[in-house]
Design a protein around this motif. Structure first.
Motif, mmCIF file in Angstrom:
data_model
loop_
_atom_site.group_PDB
_atom_site.id
_atom_site.type_symbol
_atom_site.label_atom_id
_atom_site.label_comp_id
_atom_site.label_asym_id
_atom_site.label_seq_id
_atom_site.Cartn_x
_atom_site.Cartn_y
_atom_site.Cartn_z
ATOM 1 N N VAL A 65 0.845 -1.190 0.000
ATOM 2 C CA VAL A 65 0.000 0.000 0.000
ATOM 3 C C VAL A 65 0.882 1.241 0.000
ATOM 4 O O VAL A 65 1.867 1.311 0.741
ATOM 5 N N HIS A 67 0.032 4.934 0.977
ATOM 6 C CA HIS A 67 -1.077 5.676 1.565
ATOM 7 C C HIS A 67 -0.801 7.178 1.495
ATOM 8 O O HIS A 67 0.041 7.710 2.217
ATOM 9 N N PHE A 93 -3.841 1.280 8.071
ATOM 10 C CA PHE A 93 -2.881 0.388 8.722
ATOM 11 C C PHE A 93 -3.569 -0.863 9.270
ATOM 12 O O PHE A 93 -3.056 -1.985 9.119
ATOM 13 N N ALA A 96 -4.596 -3.153 6.406
ATOM 14 C CA ALA A 96 -3.413 -3.775 5.804
ATOM 15 C C ALA A 96 -2.893 -4.906 6.673
ATOM 16 O O ALA A 96 -2.530 -5.985 6.171
ATOM 17 N N VAL A 104 3.392 -0.985 4.093
ATOM 18 C CA VAL A 104 2.682 0.259 3.843
ATOM 19 C C VAL A 104 3.723 1.365 3.733
ATOM 20 O O VAL A 104 4.569 1.531 4.623
ATOM 21 N N VAL A 168 6.934 -0.839 7.320
ATOM 22 C CA VAL A 168 6.424 0.519 7.147
ATOM 23 C C VAL A 168 7.572 1.457 6.799
ATOM 24 O O VAL A 168 8.613 1.448 7.472
#
Length: 256
Positions: A65, A67, A93, A96, A104, A168
């Motif tokens: 992802v 975002h 979040f 996901a 992400v 992340v």
């Protein structure tokens, strides 16, 4: 990456920069609250980022992802940043993590650290001879409530990495412009990010091996007070542009 990449806020400026450079590199699932106005390089989902059911449906089967969605206004009021930026990020979040997405990539902002630009440091901070750098290890110092929401998104990303095993990468985006940086605006030159370098940076964030990172999203400017060393080392970021190409006060010239 074989699975689709979900890009929220796909119709915004950052989304268009990413798609402009990477449209053919991934299978895309694009999400925005407004319907598209032209052809899109993938499936398009019209939904609000705060709609938990819609986000969970859009998350189904994706591998990563990016975002971006939220209220991008530096002057955005608290009710908007709380709903669109903080609650929205939490929704993304959580969905996901529940969908076992690998990573992400979160669009943070220079506003998350804007208060480091004190009167004592500026304008020298924006000039090439100044050696002061933020490198991503410093604590957030937001310059507005929008910056508070972006700093909160970074912390949410840390939480979901630590407790739900999400990879992340938080990208503190600088001054993204499609053509050249503002020639008479030192701060804009110092944090300039070209469309080409933006697409490349997010491409590396989708491909590199990391766990949790905060990096700065700027081009390789002579004027800079954000370090891009971490982005180079961890992501393999190799920016091609430099705001000095449009700055008569710097040694570089256009095309160098």
């Amino acid at each position: 990456m074989d699975d689709p990449v979900l890009l929220t806020g796909a119709s915004g400026r950052v989304g268009q920069a990413i798609l402009g450079g990477l449209a053919d590199e991934y299978e895309w699932r694009l999400l925005d609250r407004d319907p598209p106005t032209g052809d899109q390089p993938g499936e398009f989902v019209v939904a609000d980022v705060t709609d938990e059911e819609a986000i969970r449906d859009a998350m189904d089967g994706v591998g990563a992802v990016i975002h971006l969605a939220g209220d991008p206004r530096p002057e955005a009021p608290w009710d908007s940043v709380l709903t669109n930026n903080i609650d929205g990020a939490k929704t993304v979040f959580e969905a996901a993590a529940d969908a076992d997405v690998d990573r992400v990539v979160f669009a943070s902002s220079n506003h998350a650290v804007g208060a480091y630009e004190t009167d004592e440091r500026t304008p020298g901070l924006y000039r090439s001879h100044d050696e002061y750098r933020l490198d991503g290890t410093e604590l957030p110092r937001p310059s507005n409530l929008y910056g508070v929401s972006k700093a909160t998104g970074e912390v949410l990303g840390r939480y979901y990495h630590d407790h739900r095993d999400l990879r992340v990468c938080c990208v503190r985006i600088g001054n993204l412009t499609e053509s050249h940086p503002p020639i008479d605006y030192e701060r804009g030159q110092a944090m300039w990010l070209s469309y080409r370098d933006c697409a490349h940076l997010f491409d590396r964030a989708l491909r590199a091996d990391y766990e949790y990172e905060i990096v700065y999203g700027i081009s390789d400017n002579d004027r800079k007070y954000y370090s891009i060393d971490r982005a180079r080392e961890v992501l393999g970021y190799d920016p091609q542009d430099n705001s000095a190409a449009w700055d008569g006060d710097e040694r570089a010239s256009e095309g160098s």
